[in-house]
Design a protein around this motif. Structure first.
Motif: not given
Length: 192
Positions: A35-41, A64-68
């Motif tokens: 999971t990549v999180s933090g400053a992501i679009r 608050d949001k993540g890219f799995a």
């Protein structure tokens, strides 16, 4: 999900075939392994859920949001090969996977070379580098070693690693020192 089912699903995901192309914003049907999180679009998973995201919660990961990404999602990104001398056996091994920068790009990371990036492993180990350091050192998210998928319980299923042999200033260090910022079993990357 209990630990046994998680480990079975994660191990099964390493058997999925790689497909060409980049990761899609849609979440794959396979279990999320990174999971990549933090400053992501973009996001394809909900915010951290303390009840359901037990390992992340215990390791202090918050977002608050993540890219799995599933294993196949990472394996589908354009990959490179490196041949570092590993600290565990003092031998050269071929590691393959996409660059960390490419993974962050696929997750829509908003970062500059000075942006901190945290690499968290399943054992809780956390290495923090800047995006510029990750690029300069050529860090990859390795999915394969010597042509075989990295195993859960070994160094995988994903390993954030680079080839220190390419840098004369790093070859002066002991092998363990060269790999101190290379968490095996990486499952979380936090940007910012």
């Amino acid at each position: 999900m209990d630990k046994r089912r998680f480990l079975q699903a994660a191990a099964g995901a390493t058997l999925l075939p790689a497909t060409a192309g980049a990761a899609s914003p849609a979440r794959s049907a396979a279990p999320a392994l990174l999971t990549v999180s933090g400053a992501i679009r973009q996001a394809n998973r909900p915010p951290l859920n303390k009840a359901l995201d037990q390992m992340m919660s215990k390791h202090g990961v918050v977002f608050d949001k993540g890219f799995a990404f599933g294993f196949a999602d990472i394996a589908a990104l354009p990959a490179i090969e490196i041949r570092p001398t590993l600290e565990y056996d003092g031998q050269k091994h071929t590691l393959r996977g996409p660059t960390v920068a490419r993974v962050l790009e696929a997750a829509g990371a908003v970062a500059t070379d000075s942006t901190p990036v945290g690499l968290r492993a399943v054992d809780g180990y956390n290495a923090e580098l800047t995006l510029g350091e990750l690029k300069r050192l050529g860090f990859i998210v390795a999915t394969h070693i010597d042509g075989q998928p990295l195993a859960l319980g070994g160094l995988g299923p994903m390993w954030a690693v680079y080839e220190p042999d390419r840098f004369p200033d790093l070859t002066r260090l002991s092998l363990p020192e060269r790999f101190a910022r290379c968490p095996w079993g990486v499952y979380s990357i936090h940007v910012g």
